[in-house]
Structure formats: C-alpha cells, structure tokens
Motif scaffolding. Structure first.
Motif, PDB file in Angstrom:
ATOM      1  N   LEU A 186      43.487   5.477 -57.794  1.00  0.00           N
ATOM      2  CA  LEU A 186      44.276   4.981 -56.663  1.00  0.00           C
ATOM      3  C   LEU A 186      44.461   6.076 -55.613  1.00  0.00           C
ATOM      4  CD1 LEU A 186      47.026   2.893 -58.465  1.00  0.00           C
ATOM      5  CD2 LEU A 186      45.222   2.023 -56.990  1.00  0.00           C
TER       6      LEU A 186
ATOM      7  N   GLN B 157      45.555   5.989 -61.931  1.00  0.00           N
ATOM      8  CA  GLN B 157      46.336   6.522 -60.810  1.00  0.00           C
ATOM      9  C   GLN B 157      45.494   7.483 -59.968  1.00  0.00           C
ATOM     10  OE1 GLN B 157      49.798   8.225 -62.520  1.00  0.00           O
ATOM     11  NE2 GLN B 157      50.782   6.225 -62.941  1.00  0.00           N
TER      12      GLN B 157
ATOM     13  N   ASP C 134      43.408  -0.702 -49.445  1.00  0.00           N
ATOM     14  CA  ASP C 134      44.657  -1.377 -49.867  1.00  0.00           C
ATOM     15  C   ASP C 134      44.368  -2.531 -50.814  1.00  0.00           C
ATOM     16  OD1 ASP C 134      46.108   0.370 -48.374  1.00  0.00           O
ATOM     17  OD2 ASP C 134      46.226  -0.950 -46.595  1.00  0.00           O
TER      18      ASP C 134
ATOM     19  N   THR D 129      43.573  -1.155 -54.132  1.00  0.00           N
ATOM     20  CA  THR D 129      44.786  -0.628 -54.779  1.00  0.00           C
ATOM     21  C   THR D 129      45.613  -1.749 -55.390  1.00  0.00           C
ATOM     22  OG1 THR D 129      44.826   1.201 -53.211  1.00  0.00           O
ATOM     23  CG2 THR D 129      46.874   0.724 -54.380  1.00  0.00           C
ATOM     24  N   GLN D 130      45.747  -2.836 -54.666  1.00  0.00           N
ATOM     25  CA  GLN D 130      46.518  -3.977 -55.199  1.00  0.00           C
ATOM     26  C   GLN D 130      45.857  -4.560 -56.441  1.00  0.00           C
ATOM     27  OE1 GLN D 130      46.931  -6.712 -51.961  1.00  0.00           O
ATOM     28  NE2 GLN D 130      48.343  -5.384 -50.783  1.00  0.00           N
TER      29      GLN D 130
END
Length: 374
Positions: free
Chosen positions: A6, A3, A37, A40-41
């Motif tokens: 992220l 996390q 992005d 992150t995915q």
C-alpha cells in the motif's frame, strides 16, 4: 507486506506529482493517483476479508478442539461401561451355568424319589386291596358283622376302616370323649335348670303384668295360653332331656369301647331334644304377642318397649339355632349306617360345635336382655 504494497503506490504518486504542476505529466499523475486509490481500497477490503477468515478459522479450530475433547471423554466412558458390562455378563453366565447344574442335579434326585414313591404307592395299593378283600370275606363269614354298638379295638389300619365305613376306636380319643361327655352333661343340666327358671319367671310375669284393673285377670287369652305352655315345660321337656343325656353318658362311661354315635341312648336324647325344639317353636308366637301387648300398655316406657322388641326379634333366632343343632344331632344319633358316615363324622362334629356356639351366643343375648328388663 500488504501495508508495504500500500505504501509503494503512495510514494510513487507523490514523486510524480512533485515533478511539476504545470508540466505535461500532470494529467498522468492525476490518473495514476486515482488508479492507486482503487488498488488501495481493494487491498484494504481483501485485508479485512482475510482477517474475518482468520477469525472464523480460529473459532472453528477452538470448537473442533472442544468436540474432540468431548468425544475423547465419551469414548473413555463407553469403554469403561463396556468393560463393566463384559464382566457382568461373564458373572451372569457363570451363575447361570451353576444354577443349571444345580437344577439338573435336583431333577435327577426328584426323578429317583418319584420312582421310589411310585413303587411304594403301588405296593400300598396292592396291600390295601388285599386287606379289603379279607375284610369283605370276614364280614360275610362273621355272624355278628363288623358294625356293632360294642366291640373291642382293632389293629386294622384307619384307611381300611374309612373304606369300610366302620368307626375306629381310639383309646386316647375315647378318653377325651368321656371328659367331654361329663362337661356336656353339666352343661345340659345347667341349661335345663336355667330354662325352667326363665319359664317360671315368664309365667309369674304373665300373671302379674299386665293386669286388667276391672277384672283382675290377663288382658287377653294369649297370656292364659302362654301360662299353660310355660307350666308344662319342666315336666314334659327339660327333665326328659336331662334324663336321656344322663343315661347316654352313663352307658358310655360303663363301656368305654362303645361307639358314641348310633346308639339307642343317643337316639333317645335326640328325640327329647327334637321335642324341646318343637315346644319352643310353638311357644315363640305366644311370647311375641305377649310382648306386643305389654308394649301397648301406658305404663310401658320407651326403654322397656325397646327391650321387648329386641327380645321378640331374638326369639326366632333361638329357635333357628336349636333347629340347626338338632339336625346334626339327629345325624349322629342314626349312626354310620343311616346317618353320617365315618369319613364325614369329623365334619359333622365340627358343624355341631359351631351350631352350639351360635346357640350359646343367642342364649347369652336373651339372658342380657331379660336381665336388663328386670
């Protein structure tokens, strides 16, 4: 940690975007944002995949623990069964060993007994052979012989008598024979009396029923012939039978050591009995025809007809029972030389006893039928 990873691209993206909307770094900020992005995915997908793997590992670990516990239980049970089986096998082996030892001892004892009995049997055979030789010499040298109608009891073995076909005189048996003879004489006398009474009744019935109302005589000549036959029964057949048996019984009582079979008095009784059987055989057809004529009369009801038919069917059985007893009586009268041997004497007496019982049952049936007819 994932996390945090992220969160770092997001903060950097915000800083780059905040540097100025119209500056030269605006395009680079947009490109960086798109790249962040995607990462992150990818990280989110890996996190989800990692969570699924952790769940599967946890489930497999739980199942492995359950399987291990079940295997431990099965192992403990098998070890317990194995221990019990081992103890049982040891017990069976001990029992088998004990049984084998006992059988071995019994075999040794039986072999010893067999050897002893074989020796005794051989000795007995030799003794019997010597006795037979001596008996043969004695019979050849004696002018009278061993087989006679009257003689004193001997002390020779029963087996020797049986081998020589010579009757054995036994004092106790002789006493029972005399008692049986007294009872037999009473039975023969009673039988002759009852038979004479029956024939007298039949003779009177033939003279009175059925009667031809027009002539007052019997309807057929069969009843006339039947009356003549019935009239001669007492003087010609029943009285000689009682007289012969009384003489035979008296001789045995006078000399207890006389042989019950093979005597001339018993032969006289057997001949008288055979004449009675022949007489009954001749009388039976006339009785049957007379009963049929009686059933043909109008005054003869259904119940009387049924009784007459039963009597007609029982008469041949009576003759057959008399004939069977007569055969065995004749064998006994001829004695051990011409008739029944000493070894077969008990069998012949037993069959004579059975035939007399059958005769008694037939006579009892006839008595009941004639009693119901009266």
């Amino acid at each position: 940690m994932l996390q945090d990873d992220l969160g770092s691209p997001l903060s950097r993206r915000k800083k780059k975007v905040g540097g100025g909307a119209g500056g030269p770094n605006a395009v680079d900020g947009v490109v960086g944002t798109v790249s962040g992005d995607v990462q992150t995915q990818e990280l989110a997908a890996k996190i989800a995949q990692n969570e699924q793997l952790h769940l599967k590992v946890s489930e497999l670990a739980h199942e492995s623990q359950k399987s291990a516990a079940a295997l431990q239980t099965t192992r403990a049970k098998l070890e317990s069964d194995m221990s019990s089986f081992s103890e049982e096998m040891e017990q069976k082996e001990r029992e088998h060993k004990t049984e084998v030892e006992a059988m071995t001892n019994n075999r040794a004892m039986l072999e010893a007994k067999l050897a002893k009995y074989s020796s005794e049997l051989k000795s007995l055979k030799n003794t019997l052979q010597r006795e037979q030789e001596l008996s043969g010499r004695l019979r050849e040298s004696s002018p009278i012989g061993l087989v006679g109608s009257e003689r004193q009891p001997e002390t020779v073995r029963r087996e020797t008598y049986a081998a020589l076909n010579v009757p054995v005189v036994d004092a106790k048996l002789q006493g029972r024979v005399l008692v049986s003879l007294r009872a037999s004489l009473e039975l023969v006398t009673s039988f002759a009396t009852q038979l004479s009474t029956l024939h007298s009744y039949l003779q009177q019935r033939c003279k009175t029923y059925p009667i031809d109302t027009s002539t007052g005589v019997q309807i057929s000549t069969v009843n006339q012939k039947l009356c003549k036959l019935l009239h001669s029964s007492s003087s010609s057949y029943t009285k000689p039978l009682v007289s012969a048996f009384s003489q035979y019984s008296g001789k045995l009582h006078a000399n207890p050591y006389s042989t019950p079979t093979g005597s001339s008095d018993l032969m006289e009784f057997a001949l008288a009995h055979r004449r009675l059987v022949a007489y009954l055989d001749t009388l039976t057809p006339y009785l049957q025809i007379s009963l049929q004529e009686e059933c043909g009369e109008s005054v003869c009801g259904v119940q009387l007809t049924d009784i007459n038919m039963q009597i007609s069917n029982t008469l041949p059985r009576l003759v057959a029972a008399f004939s069977t007893a007569d055969n065995y009586l004749s064998l006994l009268a001829r004695g051990p030389v011409e008739g029944v041997s000493v070894a077969s004497l008990p069998v012949c007496l037993q069959r004579l006893k059975i035939s007399i019982r059958d005769l008694h049952s037939v006579l009892e049936a006839l008595h009941n039928l004639y009693s119901s007819k009266i």
